[in-house]
Design a protein around this motif. Structure first.
Motif, PDB file in Angstrom:
ATOM      1  N   LYS A 177       0.852  -1.180   0.000  1.00 34.34           N
ATOM      2  CA  LYS A 177       0.000   0.000   0.000  1.00 34.34           C
ATOM      3  C   LYS A 177       0.888   1.230   0.000  1.00 34.34           C
ATOM      4  N   GLY A 178       0.401   2.296  -0.596  1.00 34.08           N
ATOM      5  CA  GLY A 178       1.164   3.528  -0.607  1.00 34.08           C
ATOM      6  C   GLY A 178       1.101   4.214   0.741  1.00 34.08           C
ATOM      7  N   PHE A 179       2.079   5.061   0.984  1.00 37.40           N
ATOM      8  CA  PHE A 179       2.100   5.807   2.241  1.00 37.40           C
ATOM      9  C   PHE A 179       1.099   6.947   2.188  1.00 37.40           C
ATOM     10  N   ALA A 180       0.288   7.057   3.216  1.00 38.07           N
ATOM     11  CA  ALA A 180      -0.706   8.134   3.260  1.00 38.07           C
ATOM     12  C   ALA A 180      -0.781   8.663   4.687  1.00 38.07           C
ATOM     13  N   GLY A 181       0.044   9.653   4.995  1.00 35.61           N
ATOM     14  CA  GLY A 181       0.038  10.203   6.341  1.00 35.61           C
ATOM     15  C   GLY A 181       1.069   9.545   7.233  1.00 35.61           C
ATOM     16  N   SER A 182       1.174  10.010   8.453  1.00 36.61           N
ATOM     17  CA  SER A 182       2.216   9.536   9.365  1.00 36.61           C
ATOM     18  C   SER A 182       1.771   8.299  10.118  1.00 36.61           C
ATOM     19  N   ASN A 183       2.634   7.295  10.124  1.00 38.97           N
ATOM     20  CA  ASN A 183       2.425   6.114  10.942  1.00 38.97           C
ATOM     21  C   ASN A 183       3.594   5.961  11.918  1.00 38.97           C
ATOM     22  N   GLY A 184       4.172   7.074  12.346  1.00 41.72           N
ATOM     23  CA  GLY A 184       5.296   7.015  13.252  1.00 41.72           C
ATOM     24  C   GLY A 184       6.595   6.652  12.567  1.00 41.72           C
ATOM     25  N   LEU A 185       6.659   6.772  11.252  1.00 40.91           N
ATOM     26  CA  LEU A 185       7.871   6.380  10.526  1.00 40.91           C
ATOM     27  C   LEU A 185       9.044   7.285  10.862  1.00 40.91           C
ATOM     28  N   MET A 186       8.771   8.527  11.244  1.00 47.07           N
ATOM     29  CA  MET A 186       9.869   9.433  11.583  1.00 47.07           C
ATOM     30  C   MET A 186      10.534   9.038  12.897  1.00 47.07           C
ATOM     31  N   ASP A 187       9.941   8.092  13.612  1.00 51.26           N
ATOM     32  CA  ASP A 187      10.537   7.609  14.852  1.00 51.26           C
ATOM     33  C   ASP A 187      11.454   6.405  14.636  1.00 51.26           C
ATOM     34  N   VAL A 188      11.544   5.922  13.417  1.00 50.47           N
ATOM     35  CA  VAL A 188      12.404   4.766  13.152  1.00 50.47           C
ATOM     36  C   VAL A 188      13.855   5.168  13.409  1.00 50.47           C
ATOM     37  N   PRO A 189      14.583   4.400  14.230  1.00 47.67           N
ATOM     38  CA  PRO A 189      15.964   4.774  14.544  1.00 47.67           C
ATOM     39  C   PRO A 189      16.893   4.557  13.362  1.00 47.67           C
ATOM     40  N   ALA A 190      17.926   5.353  13.297  1.00 46.66           N
ATOM     41  CA  ALA A 190      18.937   5.176  12.256  1.00 46.66           C
ATOM     42  C   ALA A 190      19.832   4.002  12.616  1.00 46.66           C
TER      43      ALA A 190
END
Length: 229
Positions: free
Chosen positions: A4-17
């Protein structure tokens, strides 16, 4: 495999490097913009236990949740598989490591990844040109893991099995308990990942159980004590 395509935030910006990016001040400074570019041009893909994840040579992914077994591609001379890496949340991955050598990706459990597919690669690279510097490091990391796996797997079948058990027990999907690290896996999965034949694996499992290293409960659960004698 469901995509599925990305649509909005699912906390992905919290994924650690990954650690190798955290330890590189220049690369880590661009981690946020890298995630934004991936979110914009990538797609979230959910891979179930019965599926496998196929990537073209220039495609790559970021593991969001779950776990992926990275194994080699068996050949006619040696049909056994070899567990190279057990990817976890925050790991960047590709399957191309050198020349025509490609690795295989299989989920440990229901696993979610953010993938840049071929049709999205050029728009992504145009927005994040630093990827041309990062991608060789991703491939080199996979190649180094492959080299370590080849070295670590030399020896007795019991050692090959214990190596796989250790990797599974150290993964975030394992759970601490009074009996050791609880791992969702069965004997067939472990011997397949270790590249050990059934008869030899049976002897190895018996020895490991007798020494208190591992105990099996039911068909899909085990407890592993890494520091047992």
């Amino acid at each position: 495999m469901m995509t599925k395509g990305f649509a909005g935030s699912n906390g992905l910006m919290d994924v650690p490097a990954p650690d190798w990016i955290v330890n590189n001040e220049c690369l880590f400074a661009h981690w946020g913009s890298f995630l934004l570019a991936m979110i914009k041009h990538g797609s979230i893909e959910t891979i179930h236990k019965t599926d496998s994840l196929e990537l073209a040579p220039m495609e790559f992914g970021l593991l969001i949740d779950g776990g992926l077994y990275v194994t080699d591609s068996p050949d006619d001379d040696d049909p056994r598989t070899l567990l190279i890496h057990f990817l976890q949340r925050g790991d960047l991955f590709s399957t191309a490591i050198s020349g025509s050598k490609h690795l295989q990706l299989r989920p440990h459990c229901k696993t979610t990844c953010l993938i840049i597919r071929e049709q999205a690669f050029e728009p992504f690279r145009a927005e994040f040109p630093l990827w041309d510097s990062i991608f060789p490091l991703v491939s080199a990391g996979m190649a180094q893991a492959y080299s370590r796996a080849l070295s670590d797997s030399v020896g007795r079948d019991q050692d090959r099995i214990r190596r796989v058990l250790t990797m599974l027990a150290r993964h975030p999907t394992a759970i601490d308990s009074k009996l050791g690290r609880e791992v969702e896996a069965n004997k067939q999965q472990i011997r397949d990942l270790a590249g050990v034949q059934k008869r030899s694996a049976t002897r190895a499992f018996r020895a490991l159980e007798e020494s208190g290293v591992v105990s099996f409960y039911g068909y899909k659960r085990l407890f592993y004590r890494e520091n047992a004698v």
